[in-house]
Structure formats: structure tokens, C-alpha cells
Write a protein that holds these residues in place. Structure first.
Motif, short mmCIF file in Angstrom:
data_model
loop_
_atom_site.label_atom_id
_atom_site.label_comp_id
_atom_site.label_asym_id
_atom_site.label_seq_id
_atom_site.Cartn_x
_atom_site.Cartn_y
_atom_site.Cartn_z
N VAL A 1 -74.38 -5.49 -95.37
CA VAL A 1 -73.54 -5.52 -94.17
C VAL A 1 -74.41 -5.39 -92.93
N TYR A 2 -74.07 -6.18 -91.89
CA TYR A 2 -74.71 -5.93 -90.59
C TYR A 2 -73.73 -6.24 -89.46
N HIS A 3 -73.75 -5.35 -88.47
CA HIS A 3 -72.93 -5.51 -87.27
C HIS A 3 -73.87 -5.33 -86.08
N PRO A 4 -73.71 -6.14 -85.01
CA PRO A 4 -74.63 -6.00 -83.87
C PRO A 4 -74.72 -4.57 -83.34
N ALA A 5 -73.61 -3.83 -83.43
CA ALA A 5 -73.63 -2.46 -82.88
C ALA A 5 -74.46 -1.48 -83.73
N PHE A 6 -74.90 -1.90 -84.91
CA PHE A 6 -75.82 -1.04 -85.67
C PHE A 6 -77.13 -0.85 -84.88
N ALA A 7 -77.46 -1.84 -84.05
CA ALA A 7 -78.69 -1.81 -83.25
C ALA A 7 -79.91 -1.47 -84.10
N GLY A 8 -79.95 -2.03 -85.29
CA GLY A 8 -81.13 -1.86 -86.14
C GLY A 8 -81.11 -0.59 -86.98
N SER A 9 -80.09 0.25 -86.81
CA SER A 9 -80.07 1.53 -87.54
C SER A 9 -79.03 1.48 -88.65
N PHE A 10 -79.36 2.09 -89.80
CA PHE A 10 -78.38 2.18 -90.88
C PHE A 10 -77.94 3.63 -91.08
N SER A 11 -78.19 4.45 -90.09
CA SER A 11 -77.71 5.84 -90.14
C SER A 11 -76.19 5.81 -90.11
N ILE A 12 -75.56 6.71 -90.83
CA ILE A 12 -74.10 6.69 -90.89
C ILE A 12 -73.50 6.92 -89.50
N LYS A 13 -74.24 7.59 -88.64
CA LYS A 13 -73.73 7.87 -87.29
C LYS A 13 -73.71 6.61 -86.43
N ASP A 14 -74.48 5.60 -86.81
CA ASP A 14 -74.43 4.32 -86.10
C ASP A 14 -73.52 3.32 -86.83
N VAL A 15 -73.53 3.40 -88.16
CA VAL A 15 -72.80 2.42 -88.96
C VAL A 15 -71.29 2.64 -88.85
N LEU A 16 -70.86 3.89 -88.99
CA LEU A 16 -69.42 4.16 -89.07
C LEU A 16 -68.68 3.74 -87.79
N PRO A 17 -69.13 4.16 -86.59
CA PRO A 17 -68.37 3.76 -85.40
C PRO A 17 -68.35 2.24 -85.19
N ALA A 18 -69.39 1.54 -85.72
CA ALA A 18 -69.41 0.08 -85.56
C ALA A 18 -68.38 -0.58 -86.48
N LEU A 19 -68.09 0.06 -87.60
CA LEU A 19 -67.20 -0.56 -88.59
C LEU A 19 -65.77 -0.04 -88.51
N VAL A 20 -65.61 1.19 -88.04
CA VAL A 20 -64.28 1.80 -88.02
C VAL A 20 -63.99 2.32 -86.62
N ARG A 21 -62.98 1.77 -86.01
CA ARG A 21 -62.61 2.18 -84.65
C ARG A 21 -62.24 3.67 -84.62
N ASP A 22 -62.57 4.33 -83.52
CA ASP A 22 -62.20 5.73 -83.29
C ASP A 22 -62.74 6.69 -84.36
N SER A 23 -63.84 6.31 -85.01
CA SER A 23 -64.45 7.26 -85.93
C SER A 23 -65.67 7.82 -85.21
N GLY A 24 -66.24 8.84 -85.74
CA GLY A 24 -67.46 9.36 -85.11
C GLY A 24 -67.37 10.87 -84.98
N TYR A 25 -68.25 11.40 -84.13
CA TYR A 25 -68.43 12.85 -84.06
C TYR A 25 -68.15 13.39 -82.67
N ALA A 26 -67.73 12.48 -81.75
CA ALA A 26 -67.67 12.87 -80.33
C ALA A 26 -66.73 14.06 -80.08
N ASP A 27 -65.70 14.23 -80.92
CA ASP A 27 -64.74 15.31 -80.66
C ASP A 27 -65.23 16.67 -81.18
N LEU A 28 -66.39 16.71 -81.83
CA LEU A 28 -66.85 17.96 -82.45
C LEU A 28 -67.78 18.74 -81.51
N GLU A 29 -67.87 20.05 -81.75
CA GLU A 29 -68.81 20.89 -80.99
C GLU A 29 -70.23 20.67 -81.48
N VAL A 30 -70.40 20.57 -82.81
CA VAL A 30 -71.72 20.30 -83.41
C VAL A 30 -71.70 18.84 -83.86
#
Ligand code: SF4
Length: 495
Positions: free
Chosen positions: A403-432
Motif C-alpha cells: 500500500v502507498y498513499h502520498p500522505a505517507f510522505a515516505g514513512s511507514f510508521s503507523i502514526k503516518d500511515v493510519l491518518p492517511a488511510l482512515v479519516r479522523d484517526s490519530g493521536y491529536a486528542d491525547l495528552e501523550v
């Protein structure tokens, strides 16, 4: 530029890069929001410094800030005149350069100057560090005869902390470098008196330390920058740049690419998600029940648990979602301060994963290393941990190879992959929100619990639990999405 604008740390910054020095003095960073990982680094240095002093007891401590420089210089002078045999943080200033010496010992043959480092070896920059101290201390009238770096001993194992440090004699190298300090200081003063120097970015931006001004000098990379190409050798990159290419999308068709790189090029040219038809087969091997597992570790400089070496990573927290069809359960464990965290962690983990056919992790070599370390530390559970380890499957290469999406920007870290593939996912709402912060906070929570009130402790534990839980939930969401993609349920359109 005032005469006192150089310090030891600025001198070292200036050795790394003139522009960095200039920024530090003329355009320093606005004080950024608290960075727990950076705070942990300072705290680590402070604790290692204290341990070092205990091994050279009976000294006079020259208190640091909030005491002013003048007060520290006066206190140092007073201690020297009173005949102190050992001084901690003895402070000197000559020609506008201020230094504080970690350990200064009066020996029959003369003074011994020691720099304490929370490192496992003597590094290049430590030698420049002691050289400037030697230069200033000598000019201040001290007869320094020996220079040492006192660093952590990788052979040390808890509880035998009497072997925590080794002291290495670096007198010869310090003398050699000290002879160049005067000239270098002159160069740095001229740099500071002039306009901002022009310095190209390069490897020196991260060595020996990551420069705090990286963002000022490195414009953010574009999604189609050549550097996003997976494992493109620096030789090939340089050759392409010489031929005038800047973007992946401009590459000529005959340019030799791996299958993965070809997928990247296609995705960037079409500006959409590209999925390899082999994804379905790769996912078919992931049979439920699946345990989605993620560990968090701490790696204290001063080991705290039986058999541990300095900086040995010890798992202290995990999160695990177990899925079987539509049924999903969440299990978690976060160590308590005080006792050795490993056995309770392992017992809870073995119970949570008992029924799982496979244990899924993202970048599973980390989880594998954790399980191996736990098996070594707890031979009574080694067999079960090895069985668990054999059930580990890595989700990262499944993503990377299909799988590749332009928003991966060359990274396969889950923190880059997930938001590119699933809308409104990620860690932004967390304290840590990242592993380095989690590790820094875990270390303080477990090894310096007195720093926190009970209310703060409860909040911190909740924040850490939420972060670790999000990591495994991210894998659950990602695998669901990958299954949809493989079964053609998706338009494959890039966001
Ligand atoms: S980012 Fe690099 S070039 Fe810029 S100031 Fe830092 S070290 Fe110098």
C-alpha cells in the motif's frame, strides 16, 4: 556582543556550526511548550551527576542557578581559598567564557578535572567539552594535571551499582584540543559580531547533536520529494539531483526502481492511494483470534531492577486488543512504582494472549526484543514467552509491501500511515502522543514517584494508558481498513 556571551555549551554549539551559534545568541528559540522527553534528559543528567558526586564524597557544592554567575564564581574562589579538597560545579570565567566543572579534586600532584557524562563511552564532543574547561580553568590559575571523563559502565548490573561508572584519563587529548581553544574562541567572537553566517545544511545538523534550529534551515520536505523513495541510496539520490530531478513524479520511465518504489511513483503521479493486488493473500494469513500487542519501555541510565545494565530497555506497560470476529476485548497493564515490574507484567500478558492464534504488532522486532529480554530476566516464564514470541506477526511489512498513499510522505510508521488511510484517526486528542514522551513520563512515574501528587499520578496513569491503548486500537482500525481495501470495498481515491 557582550564579552560574557560565550559559555561552554555555546562554544560546543559553535564547533558544530557557526550559524547555530549565531542563532543561539541573536535569535534564540522562543521558550517552547514543556517537552517531557527533554525534561527527562535533564533529569537524567542531574541524577547521574548526583550519583557521581557520591563516589567522590566530601566536596563543596557550588550551587547552580538561580544563583548568579558572580555568586558562583565567588563561592568557588572562597572554597579554593579555604583549602577544599573536592569541589562540585566549580565555576570559572576567563575572557568572557564561563564554565562549571563537574568534579574538581585537589591531588598532591595538582588538580584533577572530571566531566561526568550519562553516556556509555567517551565521545568526540566530550573531548571538546573538557578541552574548553581545561583552557578556562588553567587561565583562572589552576594547576590542572589530569583530565578525566567519568561515564557509565556498560558492564554494570543492578544491584551492583558500585560499578556504575568508569573514569577514563583523557588528559592527552584534552591538552591537544585545549591548545586550539583560544583561536576557536576568537573565530566564534568574530562570527557573533558579524551578520548571520551562511552555512549549508548537512550531516553536521544532526551530529554530534540534533540542532535545535533544524526547522529554520530545512524547509519541510514535499510529499513528492526524491527523499521519500524507499531505500533510495544516497549515491542515487545525489546522481538524480545532479541531473536536475527534484520530484519523484519527474523521474524518467527507464529509471530503475524496486516494486515498492514503483508503487510510490504511481501513487504520487496519480495523487491517489495505490494497493497491490497481493494484499488480500497477505492478509489471509492473519487468522483470528488476533491479539494486537504494543509494549512501552523505559531505559533508565541508572539501572533500577535486578540484572539490568545502564540504558537497558525494560517493558513496563502493554496494551492488547483481542479480536475474534465481532467480539473485541481490551486488556492492559501498567507497572506500579517500587518493585521489579517484569513478573506481574508477564503474568498479565500471558493471561491476556492465551487464546490468540497470532499476536500482531506494528514493527514487531521491538515486541520480539521485549519478549526476549523478559524471557532472559524471568527463566521461570521463558518457555511460554518463547511460544508467544513465535506467534508474533508484523503488520508493518504487509502495509509497506502492498500500500502507498502520498500522505505517507515516505514513512511507514503507523502514526503516518493510519491518518492517511482512515479519516479522523490519530493521536491529536491525547495528552501523550508519542513513544519518546511516553517513555520519559513512565520513567519518572516509576522511578521518581515522589515528584507527583496522588491526583497528578492518577492523571498521568490515565494519559499513559490512553496512549498505549490507542496504539493497539490503531492496529485494529488499520487491519480493518486493509481488509476493506483488499476486498475492493474502497474507491482507492486519495484524500
Ligand atoms: S540546522 Fe544545520 S545549518 Fe542550520 S543552524 Fe543548525 S547545524 Fe547549522
Amino acid at each position: 556582543v557582550s564579552g560574557s556571551s560565550l559559555t561552554k555549551s555555546r562554544y560546543l554549539a559553535g564547533l558544530q556550526c557557526s550559524k547555530r551559534l549565531w542563532f543561539e545568541v541573536h535569535e534564540p528559540e522562543e521558550s517552547a511548550e514543556a517537552d517531557p522527553a527533554l525534561e527527562a534528559l535533564f533529569e537524567r543528567g542531574r541524577r547521574v551527576g548526583e550519583e557521581a558526586r557520591e563516589r567522590v564524597p566530601g566536596g563543596v557544592l557550588i550551587e547552580g542557578p538561580p544563583r548568579s554567575r558572580e555568586e558562583r564564581l565567588e563561592a568557588t574562589q572562597a572554597a579554593l581559598e579555604a583549602g577544599a579538597k573536592v569541589l562540585y560545579e566549580a565555576s570559572f570565567e576567563v575572557g568572557g567564557v564561563f564554565v562549571a566543572v563537574d568534579l574538581l579534586e585537589r591531588r598532591r600532584e595538582g588538580w584533577r578535572l572530571t566531566e561526568v557524562k550519562a553516556a556509555l563511552d567517551v565521545k568526540e564532543e566530550h573531548l571538546d567539552d573538557v578541552a574548553v574547561q581545561l583552557f578556562v580553568a588553567r587561565r583562572a590559575g589552576l594547576d590542572v594535571r589530569r583530565v578525566e571523563v567519568m561515564h557509565l559502565d556498560r558492564r554494570c548490573r543492578f544491584p551492583r551499582l558500585e560499578r556504575l561508572f568508569v573514569r577514563e584519563d583523557v588528559s592527552e587529548e584534552a591538552e591537544r584540543r585545549a591548545r586550539r581553544v583560544g583561536r576557536e574562541l576568537g573565530r566564534q567572537r568574530r562570527t557573533l559580531a558579524g551578520a548571520r553566517p551562511e552555512v549549508e545544511v548537512g550531516p553536521h545538523c544532526r551530529e554530534p547533536r540534533e540542532c535545535p534550529f533544524l526547522e529554520r534551515c530545512h524547509p519541510p520536505a514535499q510529499q513528492d520529494d526524491l527523499t521519500v523513495l524507499y531505500r533510495l541510496s544516497s549515491k542515487k539520490l545525489a546522481a538524480l539531483r545532479r541531473r536536475g530531478y527534484e520530484s519523484v513524479t519527474e523521474l524518467p520511465d527507464e529509471f530503475e526502481l524496486s516494486a515498492l518504489q514503483r508503487r510510490q511513483v504511481e501513487s504520487l503521479r496519480r495523487r491517489r492511494l495505490v494497493v497491490d493486488p497481493g494484499l488480500g493473500a497477505a492478509l489471509a494469513a492473519l487468522e483470528e483470534p488476533i491479539a494486537y500487542l504494543d509494549f512501552e519501555t523505559v531505559a533508565p541510565a541508572i539501572p533500577a531492577w535486578r540484572g539490568c545494565a545502564p540504558y537497558e530497555a525494560v517493558p513496563v506497560q502493554w496494551s492488547c486488543h483481542v479480536r475474534d470476529g465481532r467480539a473485541q476485548r481490551h486488556y492492559e497493564h501498567l507497572a506500579e512504582p517500587g518493585a521489579d515490574p517484569r513478573e506481574p507484567l508477564v503474568l498479565a500478558l500471558l493471561a491476556a494472549t492465551r487464546d490468540a492464534r497470532i499476536v500482531l504488532a506494528y514493527h514487531a522486532s521491538f515486541e520480539k526484543a521485549c519478549l526476549t529480554a523478559l524471557a532472559r530476566a524471568l527463566p521461570q516464564h521463558a518457555r511460554e514467552l518463547r511460544v508467544l514470541s513465535r506467534r508474533l506477526v508484523d503488520l508493518l511489512p504487509i502495509v509497506r509491501d502492498h500500500v502507498y498513499h502520498p500522505a505517507f510522505a515516505g514513512s511507514f510508521s503507523i502514526k503516518d500511515v493510519l491518518p492517511a488511510l482512515v479519516r479522523d484517526s490519530g493521536y491529536a486528542d491525547l495528552e501523550v502522543r508519542d513513544g519518546a514522551t511516553a517513555s520519559a513520563l513512565l520513567e519518572r512515574l516509576l522511578l521518581s514517584p515522589a515528584e507527583f501528587t496522588s491526583v497528578a499520578t492518577r492523571k498521568l496513569r490515565r494519559d499513559l494508558a490512553s496512549y498505549c491503548e490507542r496504539d493497539t486500537l490503531a492496529m485494529v482500525t488499520l487491519l480493518e481498513r486493509l481488509r476493506d481495501l483488499a476486498s475492493g470495498l474502497d474507491s482507492h481515491r486519495a484524500r
